[in-house]
Design a protein around this motif. Structure first.
Motif, PDB file in Angstrom:
ATOM      1  N   UNK A   1      32.197 -21.149  22.809  1.00 45.58           N
ATOM      2  CA  UNK A   1      31.901 -19.720  22.947  1.00 45.58           C
ATOM      3  C   UNK A   1      32.783 -18.975  21.953  1.00 45.58           C
ATOM      4  N   UNK A   2      32.162 -18.088  21.176  1.00 45.28           N
ATOM      5  CA  UNK A   2      32.958 -17.325  20.214  1.00 45.28           C
ATOM      6  C   UNK A   2      32.543 -15.861  20.218  1.00 45.28           C
ATOM      7  N   UNK A   3      33.501 -15.023  19.897  1.00 36.27           N
ATOM      8  CA  UNK A   3      33.278 -13.580  19.846  1.00 36.27           C
ATOM      9  C   UNK A   3      32.810 -13.207  18.442  1.00 36.27           C
ATOM     10  N   UNK A   4      31.540 -12.857  18.326  1.00 31.83           N
ATOM     11  CA  UNK A   4      30.932 -12.563  17.019  1.00 31.83           C
ATOM     12  C   UNK A   4      31.155 -11.088  16.682  1.00 31.83           C
TER      13      UNK A   4
ATOM     14  N   UNK B   1      28.640 -15.479  21.637  1.00 31.17           N
ATOM     15  CA  UNK B   1      27.555 -16.397  21.282  1.00 31.17           C
ATOM     16  C   UNK B   1      28.028 -17.815  21.629  1.00 31.17           C
ATOM     17  N   UNK B   2      27.045 -18.720  21.747  1.00 24.71           N
ATOM     18  CA  UNK B   2      27.367 -20.086  22.165  1.00 24.71           C
ATOM     19  C   UNK B   2      26.861 -21.111  21.157  1.00 24.71           C
ATOM     20  N   UNK B   3      27.479 -22.281  21.214  1.00 29.85           N
ATOM     21  CA  UNK B   3      27.031 -23.450  20.450  1.00 29.85           C
ATOM     22  C   UNK B   3      27.330 -24.679  21.297  1.00 29.85           C
ATOM     23  N   UNK B   4      26.533 -25.734  21.114  1.00 33.33           N
ATOM     24  CA  UNK B   4      26.746 -26.960  21.870  1.00 33.33           C
ATOM     25  C   UNK B   4      27.099 -28.089  20.911  1.00 33.33           C
ATOM     26  N   UNK B   5      28.046 -28.922  21.323  1.00 32.75           N
ATOM     27  CA  UNK B   5      28.475 -30.069  20.530  1.00 32.75           C
ATOM     28  C   UNK B   5      27.897 -31.338  21.134  1.00 32.75           C
TER      29      UNK B   5
ATOM     30  N   UNK C   1       8.266 -14.482  23.135  1.00 33.59           N
ATOM     31  CA  UNK C   1       8.621 -14.259  21.722  1.00 33.59           C
ATOM     32  C   UNK C   1       9.665 -13.161  21.577  1.00 33.59           C
ATOM     33  N   UNK C   2       9.634 -12.165  22.459  1.00 36.92           N
ATOM     34  CA  UNK C   2      10.543 -11.025  22.339  1.00 36.92           C
ATOM     35  C   UNK C   2      12.001 -11.412  22.589  1.00 36.92           C
ATOM     36  N   UNK C   3      12.234 -12.508  23.330  1.00 38.48           N
ATOM     37  CA  UNK C   3      13.623 -12.921  23.562  1.00 38.48           C
ATOM     38  C   UNK C   3      13.937 -14.268  22.927  1.00 38.48           C
ATOM     39  N   UNK C   4      13.236 -14.608  21.858  1.00 28.60           N
ATOM     40  CA  UNK C   4      13.522 -15.857  21.147  1.00 28.60           C
ATOM     41  C   UNK C   4      14.806 -15.724  20.345  1.00 28.60           C
ATOM     42  N   UNK C   5      15.536 -16.819  20.251  1.00 31.86           N
ATOM     43  CA  UNK C   5      16.806 -16.862  19.533  1.00 31.86           C
ATOM     44  C   UNK C   5      16.773 -18.016  18.546  1.00 31.86           C
ATOM     45  N   UNK C   6      16.666 -17.740  17.260  1.00 33.89           N
ATOM     46  CA  UNK C   6      16.726 -18.839  16.291  1.00 33.89           C
ATOM     47  C   UNK C   6      18.015 -19.627  16.465  1.00 33.89           C
ATOM     48  N   UNK C   7      17.935 -20.933  16.271  1.00 30.86           N
ATOM     49  CA  UNK C   7      19.129 -21.759  16.380  1.00 30.86           C
ATOM     50  C   UNK C   7      19.370 -22.497  15.063  1.00 30.86           C
ATOM     51  N   UNK C   8      20.621 -22.808  14.824  1.00 33.85           N
ATOM     52  CA  UNK C   8      21.037 -23.435  13.564  1.00 33.85           C
ATOM     53  C   UNK C   8      21.739 -24.738  13.870  1.00 33.85           C
ATOM     54  N   UNK C   9      21.364 -25.818  13.171  1.00 34.27           N
ATOM     55  CA  UNK C   9      22.026 -27.105  13.348  1.00 34.27           C
ATOM     56  C   UNK C   9      22.885 -27.389  12.123  1.00 34.27           C
TER      57      UNK C   9
ATOM     58  N   UNK D   1      26.593 -30.044  15.734  1.00 35.12           N
ATOM     59  CA  UNK D   1      26.613 -28.815  16.521  1.00 35.12           C
ATOM     60  C   UNK D   1      25.320 -28.036  16.314  1.00 35.12           C
ATOM     61  N   UNK D   2      24.847 -27.398  17.378  1.00 33.68           N
ATOM     62  CA  UNK D   2      23.719 -26.480  17.312  1.00 33.68           C
ATOM     63  C   UNK D   2      24.197 -25.149  17.869  1.00 33.68           C
TER      64      UNK D   2
END
Length: 402
Positions: free
Chosen positions: A116-119, A221-225, A286-294, A328-329
């Motif tokens: 969890x990080x503060x963006x 925001x969150x990311x998973x390892x 679609x209105x609450x979709x969140x692109x994710x990055x790997x 990580x994603x």
């Protein structure tokens, strides 16, 4: 008549191209803690049997949530567990397959930490060194997990692993949890829930979610390892596959795949596949979709311990014959909404054996293509017939001058 035939042929060809898929089916069997009556730990065994083989999926929250995928060339292969050894400090060799020589391929995937990080500047820059502050990571091996047997559904071949931080010094998990909903399939198809992943009988789906967990900042925001494993002769590689954009997941053009880089392999191998999108609500609109990055897999350093279930199956072979890598994603996009807007994050992926499913055109898109391609052809044929008829009429009414 000719135009109608051409249009029917066009529809048939496009439909054939759009509906090609693996028709293989399997019998699915679910077991909770096989051979062990205590429900204080979770180990769920899914057997997908058929076509002269068995795919074993072993999910467990003994340590970090982990899945073992074991492919055997035997419809009668069986899982053996030494529970005393499995629950000890040294679980090496506690999980085996019988017969041992039926195992043609195996791999593992463990979910180790949630970041969890503060963006601060809303850049969704997880990998950068500026503009964000990291809170202490949630170590999933320290979570307390509910009894998954209470969620096991033999009709839908599904179960849920749900847990909370054991220490939780900030009270973030007072009304929230992290969960993994796992579903197996006995035949090919497409999910009814977003992002409408296409599946075969050779894979299972996991739905990872963070729900009701109180964020430790207003711009969290969150990311998973994750930790993955593959033989040294074929380490994992990450690839992006162009996906078809239609009514299933509009505007999502990427399908990500983590697959073994083994060009000389004599048989199929495992894969991890997902669409580059997560959702900020259970409904997944679609209105609450969140692109994710790997982020590209990296070798495991000495600070990361081997997940318990992985050690139980691979034992001492782990160091010498296998590569372990971390990837990580992260979830969210620059200038997008933060987690606290919906207090929910959901992401789906497939874990399977063989060739990853490939999206084809949906029925709606096939019909649109047929109309778009068939209408000009129909007008052209009709126009040619009209012109030919007019010419014929003109010649038939002509009277020569004597």
């Amino acid at each position: 008549m000719c135009a109608a035939i051409w249009l029917q042929l066009l529809l048939a060809v496009v439909a054939a191209l759009g509906t090609r898929e693996d028709k293989e089916t399997r019998q699915i069997y679910l077991q909770f803690n096989p051979g062990f009556s205590n429900s204080s730990v979770n180990l769920l065994h899914t057997r997908a049997v058929g076509n002269g083989s068995t795919i074993h999926y072993i999910w467990s929250t003994i340590g970090a949530p982990t899945v073992l995928l074991i492919y055997t060339e035997d419809e009668h292969s069986e899982l053996r567990i030494n529970w005393t050894k499995l629950l000890s400090a040294d679980p090496s060799g506690a999980i085996t397959m019988d017969p041992a020589d039926s195992v043609l391929y195996s791999t593992a995937l463990a979910f180790t930490r949630i970041f969890e990080y503060n963006d601060v500047n809303n850049t969704a820059n997880f990998s950068g060194t500026a503009e964000r502050y990291f809170y202490p990571a949630y170590d999933l091996s320290n979570f307390v997990w509910e009894n998954a047997n209470n969620t096991l559904n033999s009709s839908s071949f599904s179960f849920r692993l749900s847990g909370v931080d054991a220490s939780d010094p900030t009270g973030s998990f007072r009304n929230g949890s992290v969960s993994f909903r796992v579903s197996a399939y006995d035949r090919p198809g497409r999910d009814t829930s977003a992002p409408r992943l296409l599946h075969t009988a050779n894979c299972t789906k996991l739905e990872f979610s963070i729900s009701g967990v109180q964020p430790r900042g207003n711009q969290s925001r969150f990311a998973v390892e994750m930790v993955t494993l593959e033989k040294k002769s074929g380490c994992k590689t990450l690839r992006s596959v162009r996906s078809i954009d239609d009514e299933y997941t509009p505007t999502i053009f990427k399908m990500m795949e983590l697959v073994p880089n083994s060009p000389n392999a004599s048989h199929a191998q495992g894969y991890f596949q997902w669409k580059s999108v997560a959702y900020g609500s259970v409904n997944g609109t679609r209105s609450n979709s969140l692109p994710c990055v790997v982020y590209d897999p990296k070798g495991v350093n000495g600070t990361l311990s081997v997940p318990h279930i992985i050690q139980a199956f691979y034992g001492e072979q782990l160091i010498h014959q296998y590569n372990m890598e971390v990837l990580n994603v992260s979830f969210g996009i620059a200038e997008g909404d933060f987690y606290d807007k919906n207090m929910f994050l959901g992401w789906s992926a497939l874990v399977g054996y063989g060739l990853p499913p490939r999206d084809s055109f949906s029925i709606l898109v096939i019909c649109i293509m047929a109309v778009a391609l068939g209408t000009p052809l129909l007008l052209l044929i009709v126009g040619a017939i009209v012109v030919s008829f007019k010419k014929k009429s003109a010649y038939s009414s002509y009277e020569p001058i004597n």
